[in-house]
Design a protein around this motif. Structure first.
Motif, short mmCIF file in Angstrom:
data_model
loop_
_atom_site.label_atom_id
_atom_site.label_comp_id
_atom_site.label_asym_id
_atom_site.label_seq_id
_atom_site.Cartn_x
_atom_site.Cartn_y
_atom_site.Cartn_z
N SER A 174 0.84 -1.20 0.00
CA SER A 174 0.00 0.00 0.00
C SER A 174 0.87 1.24 0.00
CB SER A 174 -0.92 0.01 1.23
OG SER A 174 -1.80 -1.09 1.18
N ALA A 176 -0.24 4.48 0.50
CA ALA A 176 -0.65 5.36 1.59
C ALA A 176 -1.52 4.54 2.52
CB ALA A 176 -1.42 6.57 1.07
N ARG A 177 -1.19 4.55 3.81
CA ARG A 177 -1.96 3.78 4.80
C ARG A 177 -2.54 4.73 5.82
NH1 ARG A 177 1.11 -1.08 7.25
NH2 ARG A 177 -1.02 -1.67 7.75
N ALA A 191 3.49 3.65 5.53
CA ALA A 191 3.15 2.94 4.30
C ALA A 191 4.17 1.84 4.03
CB ALA A 191 3.08 3.92 3.13
N ASP A 192 3.88 1.00 3.05
CA ASP A 192 4.77 -0.10 2.72
C ASP A 192 5.99 0.32 1.93
OD1 ASP A 192 3.11 -2.02 3.98
OD2 ASP A 192 1.79 -2.01 2.25
#
Length: 193
Positions: A174, A176-177, A191-192
């Motif tokens: 992702s 944007a988390r 984010a990842d």
């Protein structure tokens, strides 16, 4: 992805306790420069995976998925939510509940576009309760193809989607988390990428 997070902060609108409206750049009007960068980011992350197809569900996932496919040099397939008269081949289908629309749709992909030799990257605009991703996973597995990963533009991490997808053994990436919403503002988590 800082550019995406900045855009969410600038143009995103929180509606209620669990909806983020990003229609000025992703879900209605599209910022092609940002979407191209998002597609490039997914393509770079999965560049060595041997991907042969990028798959999404119509409609808001189409643009980032198309840019990812373009970067990877492979076709993009979108699962259709409504059957039309030209879709007369054998169809792979799944029932998918839309969190924002509050309806269940039968999504479908013609079997002729996916097979056991394919390595697939799923790309979608949002991950909330995971139903779209799980529907695509079902369809792709039914075709016998391998799923390399799920690329998500915006993940609402406070909902169950990520956990449900990860339970299938498929990695989620992702850009944007979101940890939650507070007083009309978006609270981000790492984010990842």
């Amino acid at each position: 992805m800082e550019e995406l997070i900045s855009r969410i902060k600038q143009d995103g609108r929180v509606l209620g306790e669990d909806i983020l409206k990003v229609d000025s750049f992703l879900t209605h009007q599209v910022d092609p420069k940002l979407m191209r960068e998002i597609g490039r980011t997914f393509a770079q992350k999965f560049a060595e995976a041997g991907i042969t197809k990028v798959v999404t569900i119509e409609a808001s996932g189409n643009v980032p998925a198309a840019y990812a496919a373009e970067e990877l040099g492979v076709p993009m397939i979108f699962a259709k939510k409504a059957k039309n008269v030209t879709m007369n081949e054998e169809l792979l289908t799944a029932e998918v509940y839309s969190f924002t629309k509050k309806i269940t749709s039968t999504v479908q992909i013609s079997r002729k576009f996916l097979n056991e030799t394919d390595k697939v990257l799923i790309v979608d605009d949002f991950l909330a309760n995971g139903q779209a991703a799980l529907g695509l996973i079902k369809i792709i597995k039914e075709a016998g193809a391998e799923i390399v990963g799920v690329g998500i533009v915006i993940e609402k991490s406070f909902q169950t989607g990520r956990g449900l997808v990860e339970e299938t053994g498929i990695p989620v990436l992702s850009l944007a988390r979101i940890a939650g919403f507070e007083d009309g503002h978006v609270i981000f988590t790492e984010a990842d990428l």
